[in-house]
Design an enzyme around this catalytic site. Structure first.
Site, short mmCIF file in Angstrom:
data_model
loop_
_atom_site.label_atom_id
_atom_site.label_comp_id
_atom_site.label_asym_id
_atom_site.label_seq_id
_atom_site.Cartn_x
_atom_site.Cartn_y
_atom_site.Cartn_z
CG LEU A 151 -7.26 -1.94 -3.63
CD1 LEU A 151 -5.91 -2.03 -4.33
CD2 LEU A 151 -7.54 -0.50 -3.27
CG PHE A 250 -5.54 -15.39 -10.00
CD1 PHE A 250 -6.33 -14.34 -10.45
CD2 PHE A 250 -4.58 -15.11 -9.03
CE1 PHE A 250 -6.18 -13.07 -9.96
CE2 PHE A 250 -4.41 -13.83 -8.54
CZ PHE A 250 -5.22 -12.81 -9.01
N GLY A 254 3.74 -18.04 -15.22
CA GLY A 254 4.67 -16.94 -15.41
C GLY A 254 5.83 -17.07 -14.42
CB CYS A 261 -0.69 -7.92 -1.32
SG CYS A 261 -1.33 -6.27 -1.06
CE LYS A 322 -2.13 -6.09 -10.25
NZ LYS A 322 -3.36 -6.75 -9.88
N1 LIG Z 1 -1.33 -2.29 -2.26
C1 LIG Z 1 -2.33 -3.13 -2.36
O1 LIG Z 1 -2.69 -3.58 -3.45
C2 LIG Z 1 -3.08 -3.58 -1.14
C3 LIG Z 1 -4.31 -4.22 -1.32
C4 LIG Z 1 -5.02 -4.63 -0.20
C5 LIG Z 1 -4.49 -4.42 1.06
N2 LIG Z 1 -3.28 -3.81 1.20
C6 LIG Z 1 -2.80 -3.57 2.56
O2 LIG Z 1 -3.02 -2.21 2.88
C7 LIG Z 1 -1.97 -1.72 3.72
C8 LIG Z 1 -1.31 -0.53 3.05
O3 LIG Z 1 -0.73 -0.98 1.84
P1 LIG Z 1 -0.22 0.06 0.75
O4 LIG Z 1 0.20 -0.74 -0.42
O5 LIG Z 1 -1.23 1.13 0.59
O6 LIG Z 1 1.07 0.64 1.53
P2 LIG Z 1 1.93 1.92 1.16
O7 LIG Z 1 3.29 1.62 1.64
O8 LIG Z 1 1.70 2.28 -0.27
O9 LIG Z 1 1.29 3.09 2.05
C9 LIG Z 1 1.41 3.18 3.43
C10 LIG Z 1 1.40 4.67 3.77
O10 LIG Z 1 1.30 4.83 5.18
C11 LIG Z 1 2.10 5.96 5.55
N3 LIG Z 1 2.39 5.88 6.97
C12 LIG Z 1 3.25 5.05 7.62
N4 LIG Z 1 3.21 5.28 8.94
C13 LIG Z 1 2.30 6.26 9.15
C14 LIG Z 1 1.80 6.94 10.29
N5 LIG Z 1 2.23 6.62 11.51
N6 LIG Z 1 0.88 7.89 10.12
C15 LIG Z 1 0.44 8.23 8.88
N7 LIG Z 1 0.86 7.62 7.75
C16 LIG Z 1 1.78 6.65 7.88
C17 LIG Z 1 3.31 5.83 4.64
O11 LIG Z 1 4.01 7.05 4.53
C18 LIG Z 1 2.66 5.42 3.32
O12 LIG Z 1 2.30 6.54 2.54
C19 LIG Z 1 -1.02 -2.90 3.93
O13 LIG Z 1 -1.39 -3.56 5.12
C20 LIG Z 1 -1.31 -3.79 2.74
O14 LIG Z 1 -1.05 -5.14 3.01
C21 LIG Z 1 -2.58 -3.37 0.13
#
Ligand SMILES: NC(=O)c1ccc[n+]([C@@H]2O[C@H](COP(=O)([O-])OP(=O)(O)OC[C@H]3O[C@@H](n4cnc5c(N)ncnc54)[C@H](O)[C@@H]3O)[C@@H](O)[C@H]2O)c1
Length: 438
Positions: A151, A250, A254, A261, A322
Site C-alpha cells: 500500500l 515515479f 523533488g 519505508c 507526501k
Molecule cells: N507505512 C507504510 O506505508 C508501510 C507500507 C508497507 C509496509 N510497511 C511495513 O509494515 C510494518 C509496519 O509499518 P507501519 O508504518 O504500520 O508501522 P507503525 O509504526 O505505524 O505501527 C507499528 C505498530 O506496532 C505496534 N507494536 C509494536 N510492538 C508491538 C507488540 N509487541 N505487540 C503489539 N503491537 C506492537 C506499535 O505500537 C505500532 O502501533 C513495517 O515493517 C513497515 O516497513 C509499511
C-alpha cells in the site's frame, strides 16, 4: 474467518479494517493503549482517505475489536498477521525485536495450530527464523507465511482493496489456500495472487521499494545535473517519459523521498547484501543522494540571501512526506526545517493534515499555522516541501503582498517557470533554471 492483526499502526490498521470490511472477525492488537482507546471510540489514528468511515462502519458491525490482550487474540484467530514495526538498527539493518516479541507471544498463547503471516517488511530468511523460533516454544504447528504489503500512504485503503498484485510467500500449500480464500474478494478485478517461496516473497518487498527509490533518485540526480548545466529537467523528463520502456510514473524530481519505508528499507537491503557478501553499490548511492537533496534547496536560499539565513523568517508549506497523509516520518521537510533552524532562521509551518505531528516534534521551536497565508505574513520567503493539491493554485497576489520579498523555494516543482514569471516571483525549483526578476 477469524483473524488477528498484531500492530495497529499504518499497515496493521488498514489491514484490520479492510479485512473486517469483507466480513472477517478481526481482533487488532497493540501495546499502545492511547492508540487503542482512540480506535475503540471509532477515531482513526492516522489520516488516510476513506479509512475513518470504514473503521466506524465495521466497529458498529462488531467485526472489529481493538485490544492489548494478545493472548485472547491468538486464541480467537486462525490466521494472525504480524504488522509491527521493523525500524532501522544503528548499522542500518532491520530491527526485528518487535517481530520477535510478537512471535514469542503467539507461541506462548497458541492453543492449537495457527497460520502466522508477516506483513511487516522483514529481511530474507525472517520467516524461516520465526518459524524455528516458535517451534521451539510451542507444541502446536505454527506455520509462517510472508505477505508483504504494497500500500501507498495517501491511498492506502484503495491500494489494499484494489491491489496490483498480492504476494504470498509460503512453503505450505494448505496455508496458501487459506490465504487465497481470504484475499479472493480483493482480486475480483483479476489481479493475480502470486504464490512464491517464502524467502522470495520477503525479497520481492525490498526489491520493489529499492527499485522505486532508485528510480526517484535517478530523476533527482538528473535534476541536480540539469540544475548545473542550465537544462530544464521537465523537458528531459517528458523526453524520456514517452519512451514506453521508461514511462512517467515515479519520474518527478523533488527534494527526495521520505516516509516510514524507503529511508529504512534501502539501508536494510544494503545490510542484507553486506551479510551475503554483495556490495549493494547502487543502493548506497541512492541512500546518500537522498540524504543530501534537501540541502541543495537550502543552498539556493543561502546564496539568494547573500550567504546567511540568520535572523530571517521563512514559511514552510507542507511537512508530510507526501500529500494525502499526515505522516512526517523521515519527511524531507524535516531536513529543510532543521536546516533553517540551524542557520538561525525562524520557521512558520503550514500543512493541511500533518500539523499535530509537527507540533509534537518541534514544540515551541517552530510556529504551526492552520492558515497557510498567515504563515507568510512578513516572512522572507516561502519553501514548498509537499505537493498538496491546494498549493497548486494559490492566491499569488496574496503571497506576494504577504512576503517581504517575493521568493519561493519549491522542493516539489509545483509551479511552472512561466507561471512564476507571470506573477513576478523569484523562484527556485529542482533541476530547472532559477527565475529571477529583472
Ligand atoms: N507505512 C507504510 O506505508 C508501510 C507500507 C508497507 C509496509 N510497511 C511495513 O509494515 C510494518 C509496519 O509499518 P507501519 O508504518 O504500520 O508501522 P507503525 O509504526 O505505524 O505501527 C507499528 C505498530 O506496532 C505496534 N507494536 C509494536 N510492538 C508491538 C507488540 N509487541 N505487540 C503489539 N503491537 C506492537 C506499535 O505500537 C505500532 O502501533 C513495517 O515493517 C513497515 O516497513 C509499511
Amino acid at each position: 474467518m477469524k483473524l488477528a492483526v498484531v500492530g495497529t499502526g499504518y499497515v496493521g490498521l488498514v489491514t484490520g479494517v479492510c479485512l473486517a470490511d469483507t466480513g472477517n472477525d478481526v481482533h487488532c492488537v497493540d501495546i499502545d493503549r492511547a492508540k487503542l482507546e482512540k480506535l475503540k471510540r471509532g477515531e482513526s489514528t492516522i489520516f488516510e482517505p476513506g479509512l475513518a468511515d470504514l473503521l466506524a462502519y465495521n466497529l458498529a458491525a462488531k467485526r472489529l475489536t481493538f485490544t492489548d490482550d494478545i493472548a485472547a487474540a491468538v486464541r480467537h484467530a486462525d490466521v494472525i498477521f504480524v504488522a509491527v514495526g521493523t525500524p532501522p538498527s544503528d548499522d542500518g539493518s532491520a530491527d526485528l525485536s518487535q517481530v520477535e516479541a510478537t512471535c514469542r507471544a503467539i507461541a506462548q498463547h497458541a492453543p492449537g495450530p495457527r497460520i502466522v503471516v508477516t506483513k511487516s517488511t522483514v529481511p530474507v530468511g525472517t520467516g524461516a527464523w520465526a518459524e524455528k523460533l516458535m517451534a521451539g516454544l510451542s507444541k502446536h504447528k505454527l506455520t509462517v507465511l510472508s505477505n508483504p504489503e504494497f500500500l501507498k500512504e495517501g491511498s492506502a485503503v484503495d491500494d489494499f482493496q484494489r491491489p496490483d498484485r498480492i504476494v504470498i510467500g509460503s512453503e505450505d500449500p494448505a496455508a496458501s489456500a487459506v490465504m487465497k480464500e481470504l484475499y479472493e474478494p480483493f482480486v475480483r478485478n483479476k489481479r493475480p495472487i502470486l504464490i512464491v517461496r517464502r524467502a522470495a516473497s520477503e525479497m520481492i518487498k525490498y526489491a520493489a521499494n529499492c527499485y522505486l527509490a532508485t528510480r526517484i533518485s535517478f530523476i533527482n540526480q538528473m535534476a541536480e545535473l540539469c540544475g548545473r548545466t542550465s537544462v530544464d529537467i521537465d523537458e528531459v523528463r517528458v523526453g524520456i517519459g514517452y519512451d514506453e520502456r521508461i514511462g512517467f510514473q515515479f519520474l518527478y524530481p523533488g527534494i527526495g523521498y521520505g516516509g516510514s519505508c524507503f529511508p529504512k528499507d534501502i539501508p536494510a537491503m544494503i545490510a542484507v547484501g553486506r551479510e551475503a557478501g554483495v556490495e549493494m553499490s547502487i543502493l548506497d548511492a541512492v541512500h546518500k543522494l537522498n540524504q543530501r537533496l534537501p540541502t541543495i534547496l537550502l543552498e539556493d536560499a543561502k546564496s539568494y540571501f547573500k550567504g546567511s539565513l540568520s535572523g530571517r523568517t521563512f514559511a514552510v508549506w507542507g511537512v508530510a512526506f507526501k500529500p494525502r497523509t499526515d505522516d512526517i516520518r523521515e519527511a524531507p521537510a524535516i531536513k529543510i526545517i532543521d536546516g533553517l533552524l540551524a542557520a538561525g532562521a525562524t520557521v512558520r509551518v503550514h500543512d493541511p493534515k500533518a500539523l499535530p505531528h509537527a507540533r509534537a516534534k518541534y514544540g515551541s521551536r517552530i510556529q504551526c499555522l492552520d492558515d497557510g497565508y498567515a504563515a507568510l505574513d512578513r516572512a522572507d520567503g516561502l519553501f514548498i516541501c509537499t505537493e498538496w493539491n491546494e498549493f497548486r493554485s494559490p492566491d499569488f497576489a496574496r503571497i506576494r503582498s504577504s512576503l517581504k520579498q517575493p521568493v519561493i523555494f519549491d522542493g516539489r516543482n509545483v509551479f511552472s517557470g512561466e507561471l512564476m514569471r507571470r506573477h513576478n516571483f523569484d523562484y527556485y525549483s529542482i533541476g530547472r533554471p532559477p527565475i529571477l526578476r529583472a
